[in-house]
Structures are given as structure tokens and as C-alpha cells.
Enzyme design. Sequence first.
Site, PDB file in Angstrom:
ATOM      1  NE  ARG A  32      -4.474   3.533  -8.049  1.00  0.00           N
ATOM      2  CZ  ARG A  32      -5.023   2.380  -7.671  1.00  0.00           C
ATOM      3  NH1 ARG A  32      -4.398   1.239  -7.867  1.00  0.00           N
ATOM      4  NH2 ARG A  32      -6.217   2.350  -7.110  1.00  0.00           N
ATOM      5  CG  HIS A  47      -5.227  -1.844 -12.309  1.00  0.00           C
ATOM      6  ND1 HIS A  47      -5.120  -0.484 -12.161  1.00  0.00           N
ATOM      7  CD2 HIS A  47      -5.538  -2.309 -11.062  1.00  0.00           C
ATOM      8  CE1 HIS A  47      -5.364  -0.142 -10.912  1.00  0.00           C
ATOM      9  NE2 HIS A  47      -5.631  -1.247 -10.216  1.00  0.00           N
TER      10      HIS A  47
HETATM   11  P1  NDP Z   1      -2.292   1.180   2.986  1.00  0.00           P
HETATM   12  O1  NDP Z   1      -2.858   2.539   3.094  1.00  0.00           O
HETATM   13  O2  NDP Z   1      -2.702   0.139   3.960  1.00  0.00           O
HETATM   14  O3  NDP Z   1      -0.695   1.265   3.015  1.00  0.00           O
HETATM   15  C1  NDP Z   1       0.011   2.223   2.299  1.00  0.00           C
HETATM   16  C2  NDP Z   1       1.486   2.095   2.652  1.00  0.00           C
HETATM   17  O4  NDP Z   1       2.229   3.046   1.866  1.00  0.00           O
HETATM   18  C3  NDP Z   1       1.773   2.428   4.121  1.00  0.00           C
HETATM   19  O5  NDP Z   1       2.768   1.574   4.623  1.00  0.00           O
HETATM   20  C4  NDP Z   1       2.295   3.865   4.039  1.00  0.00           C
HETATM   21  O6  NDP Z   1       3.175   4.235   5.079  1.00  0.00           O
HETATM   22  C5  NDP Z   1       3.050   3.811   2.740  1.00  0.00           C
HETATM   23  N1  NDP Z   1       3.262   5.154   2.202  1.00  0.00           N
HETATM   24  C6  NDP Z   1       2.323   6.045   1.780  1.00  0.00           C
HETATM   25  N2  NDP Z   1       2.912   7.181   1.393  1.00  0.00           N
HETATM   26  C7  NDP Z   1       4.234   7.004   1.565  1.00  0.00           C
HETATM   27  C8  NDP Z   1       5.370   7.828   1.351  1.00  0.00           C
HETATM   28  N3  NDP Z   1       5.255   9.076   0.896  1.00  0.00           N
HETATM   29  N4  NDP Z   1       6.590   7.340   1.670  1.00  0.00           N
HETATM   30  C9  NDP Z   1       6.715   6.083   2.154  1.00  0.00           C
HETATM   31  N5  NDP Z   1       5.682   5.249   2.372  1.00  0.00           N
HETATM   32  C10 NDP Z   1       4.462   5.710   2.083  1.00  0.00           C
HETATM   33  O7  NDP Z   1      -2.606   0.698   1.494  1.00  0.00           O
HETATM   34  P2  NDP Z   1      -2.752  -0.796   0.948  1.00  0.00           P
HETATM   35  O8  NDP Z   1      -1.604  -1.597   1.381  1.00  0.00           O
HETATM   36  O9  NDP Z   1      -4.116  -1.304   1.207  1.00  0.00           O
HETATM   37  O10 NDP Z   1      -2.688  -0.509  -0.632  1.00  0.00           O
HETATM   38  C11 NDP Z   1      -1.561   0.126  -1.210  1.00  0.00           C
HETATM   39  C12 NDP Z   1      -1.880   0.560  -2.631  1.00  0.00           C
HETATM   40  O11 NDP Z   1      -1.971  -0.573  -3.483  1.00  0.00           O
HETATM   41  C13 NDP Z   1      -3.243   1.248  -2.831  1.00  0.00           C
HETATM   42  O12 NDP Z   1      -3.186   2.606  -2.458  1.00  0.00           O
HETATM   43  C14 NDP Z   1      -3.472   1.075  -4.331  1.00  0.00           C
HETATM   44  O13 NDP Z   1      -2.895   2.170  -5.032  1.00  0.00           O
HETATM   45  C15 NDP Z   1      -2.697  -0.199  -4.656  1.00  0.00           C
HETATM   46  N6  NDP Z   1      -3.606  -1.280  -5.021  1.00  0.00           N
HETATM   47  C16 NDP Z   1      -3.463  -1.846  -6.268  1.00  0.00           C
HETATM   48  C17 NDP Z   1      -4.253  -2.883  -6.648  1.00  0.00           C
HETATM   49  C18 NDP Z   1      -4.044  -3.554  -7.955  1.00  0.00           C
HETATM   50  O14 NDP Z   1      -4.851  -4.405  -8.330  1.00  0.00           O
HETATM   51  N7  NDP Z   1      -2.973  -3.249  -8.671  1.00  0.00           N
HETATM   52  C19 NDP Z   1      -5.323  -3.401  -5.765  1.00  0.00           C
HETATM   53  C20 NDP Z   1      -5.360  -2.759  -4.483  1.00  0.00           C
HETATM   54  C21 NDP Z   1      -4.539  -1.738  -4.144  1.00  0.00           C
HETATM   55  P3  NDP Z   1       2.676   4.230   6.627  1.00  0.00           P
HETATM   56  O15 NDP Z   1       2.559   2.766   6.990  1.00  0.00           O
HETATM   57  O16 NDP Z   1       3.759   4.914   7.336  1.00  0.00           O
HETATM   58  O17 NDP Z   1       1.343   4.934   6.643  1.00  0.00           O
HETATM   59  C1  OXD Z   2      -7.244  -0.749  -6.688  1.00  0.00           C
HETATM   60  C2  OXD Z   2      -8.130  -1.892  -6.519  1.00  0.00           C
HETATM   61  O1  OXD Z   2      -7.271   0.176  -5.868  1.00  0.00           O
HETATM   62  O2  OXD Z   2      -8.260  -2.673  -7.486  1.00  0.00           O
HETATM   63  O3  OXD Z   2      -6.479  -0.752  -7.660  1.00  0.00           O
HETATM   64  O4  OXD Z   2      -8.679  -2.079  -5.426  1.00  0.00           O
END
Ligand code: NDP
Ligand code: OXD
Length: 315
Positions: free
Chosen positions: A228, A276
Site C-alpha cells: 500500500r 495499482h
Molecule cells: P495477509 O493478511 O495474508 O498477510 C499480511 C502479512 O503482513 C502477514 O504475513 C502479516 O504478518 C504481515 N504483517 C502485517 N502487519 C505487520 C507488521 N506490523 N509487522 C510485520 N508484518 C506484518 O495479506 P495478503 O498477503 O493477502 O495481502 C497483503 C497486502 O497486499 C494487502 O493487505 C494489500 O494491501 C496488498 N495488495 C495489493 C494489491 C495490488 O494490486 N497492489 C492486490 C492485493 C493486495 P503475520 O503473518 O504475522 O500475520
Molecule cells: C487490493 C486489491 O487490495 O486490488 O489492492 O485487491
Amino acid sequence: MSLIVAIENWTPDQWIERFRRLAPDLEVIDAREPFDPEAVRFAAVWKPKPGLLARLPNLQAIFNLGAGVDALLGDPTLPDVPVVRIVDPDLTARMTEWVVMNVLAQHRRMDHHRASQARAVWVPIDQPAAHAVTVGLMGLGVLGKDAAEVLRRLGFDLVGWSRSKHGLPGVTTYAGTAELPAFLARTDILVVLLPATPDTHGLLDRALFRQLRGAAHIGGPVIVNAGRGALQVEADILAALDAGELAHAVLDVFEVEPLPVTSPLWAHPKVTITPHCAADSDAEALAHRIVSGIATLKRGEALDPALVVDRTRGY
Ligand code: NDP
Ligand code: OXD
């Protein structure tokens, strides 16, 4: 029983058509039209107007049309009902493609080759093996784990960082703030797949970039962010690139989206921008998942806990 579709920055028409087609037993409401708030049981949303969902007294669940729920959780009036996020193999595979494409472009020094081609000069450079480059994955969730699997198969050295400790084959893992410096000190290419939460806001700043290892044979540290925009301090990225503390920044997400035309990121020679779209995915498949989630709730069954956002963690 009604499903309201509230989408603010894309056109909702195709989603409304899809839900009407896939769930003929549901009344599908367009949030732009007048409606009876009492009739609404489910909501399918992307960045809905703050306050809208609080007006629905019988709401049972909110289905976010994306994986990241930061925009939704930013609404202080959000009702206390389950928030369901997207986890979809097609979305995951597309994100992995985007990550691998950009890691490989940096590893294989494509900027150098494009610049040589533009001048019609033949300048081979030493090409290290993948195992000589360490990719650091920030975020080992659904997306981070999948990217790790493919990068591992390509032979990269891998380290990973998350909030809680994970055991992942072929990845040296670190967890929490205390282990962040050790993770960064090993990382050449930093791939960011973290959610935006109060804890991760502004994490990608100059102090963090200075801790990256950044092997000389890829020109220095590289950051690749598809998590993000709220995670990154764009002024610090520019300053670090200009000072040679970062060799390149690949960005799919931005502090403000769409990225304003006045942003110096656009023209910077060491920045790669995608709008994005790292994991733009099959809308039909996502709509199917939401309709199936609604069917689960209508049968009185519980949703898959992996899909339900933990509101206290913020993701
Ligand atoms: P998940 O919820 O499956 O994983 C999130 C990961 O981030 C976990 O490993 C979590 O740790 C870690 N995390 C969260 N907070 C912290 C912190 N404070 N310190 C360290 N690690 C942290 O999410 P996804 O993998 O499905 O997606 C990740 C992000 O990707 C989404 O939230 C979204 O913002 C972004 N995204 C972007 C897209 C795009 O097109 N650019 C499309 C889809 C998603 P833990 O394993 O310990 O819980
Ligand atoms: C996001 C998505 O969360 O595209 O960015 O799913």
C-alpha cells in the site's frame, strides 16, 4: 434479502450486473439509488462512502472487493459485523507474476540493457547467479508466501519478515520490530507485501532504506512495493535514490492514487511505476466467491476464518 453494492472509485455497473446474474435470489441494490436500509443484509464494497454502512441496521457481513481492507477499516463508523476480504488463487498468481517480473528485471539489470540499446552500444555486464541475490519479503501472508515459493524455485536467496514468526521452506524468517534490522541487513531486493495498518504506516522511510544491504552487482538496494502507498514516504524514496542509497524503486501503490501528474516519481529514471494493477484479477471469480460466502451465511454456517479480517490487527 438484499445485497448492496457500494463502490466509490470504479464504476459499479458491471458488479451490479454480475451479482444480479450470479445470485438471482438476492435483491441487488445500487447504493447510488434510494433504498430501504432495513432490507440490506450484505454489502459488497470498495472504498464506500464513510458512514454508509453504519446506516444499515440489519447488516450481517461486509464483503470487500479487494484484498486490502485499510480504506474500509478507516471508517470510524464501520458496524461491528464480519469484514470479509478477497483471497483468490487468480489474484495471488497475478501478484506473484508482478513480483517475479520486477525482481528478475532488477536481477538481470534490464535498465542497463535498455539504456545500452537506446544508444546502440554492445555492453555485456557480469551477471551473478540468483543465489547471489537476497530477496527480502516483507509480509509472509497469502501473497508473500506464494511469491516466496516461485522465487525460491528460481534460486534466489530468501529472507522474510512478518508480525508473527513463520517457518517457511527455503526462507530465513524474522518477526517483529526487534528482528527488522537483521532482516534488512541481509536484503538486496526488498519486496513489500504488507497491509496498511497503524503499525506499518510510513515504515518505508530513509532510515529503513539505509539498513538494506543492496548487493553491488545489482547496483545497490532496490525496493518493490505492491502493499500500500501509505507504507512509503515518497519524499524519502526520491532522496534515497538521488543520494545513491537506493538503486531503484518499483512502485505499484502510492501515497495518493491516482499518482498526481505533478509527482517527481513519474519522470525519475530510477523509478518504475505501475498503476495499482499488480494483481488486477478476474472479477467474475471474485463475484462468485462473494455469492458463495453469502450462501454460506444464509445456510447459517460460519465463514472461513482465514477470510475474515481481524479488526484488532487491522488486516
Ligand atoms: P495477509 O493478511 O495474508 O498477510 C499480511 C502479512 O503482513 C502477514 O504475513 C502479516 O504478518 C504481515 N504483517 C502485517 N502487519 C505487520 C507488521 N506490523 N509487522 C510485520 N508484518 C506484518 O495479506 P495478503 O498477503 O493477502 O495481502 C497483503 C497486502 O497486499 C494487502 O493487505 C494489500 O494491501 C496488498 N495488495 C495489493 C494489491 C495490488 O494490486 N497492489 C492486490 C492485493 C493486495 P503475520 O503473518 O504475522 O500475520
Ligand atoms: C487490493 C486489491 O487490495 O486490488 O489492492 O485487491
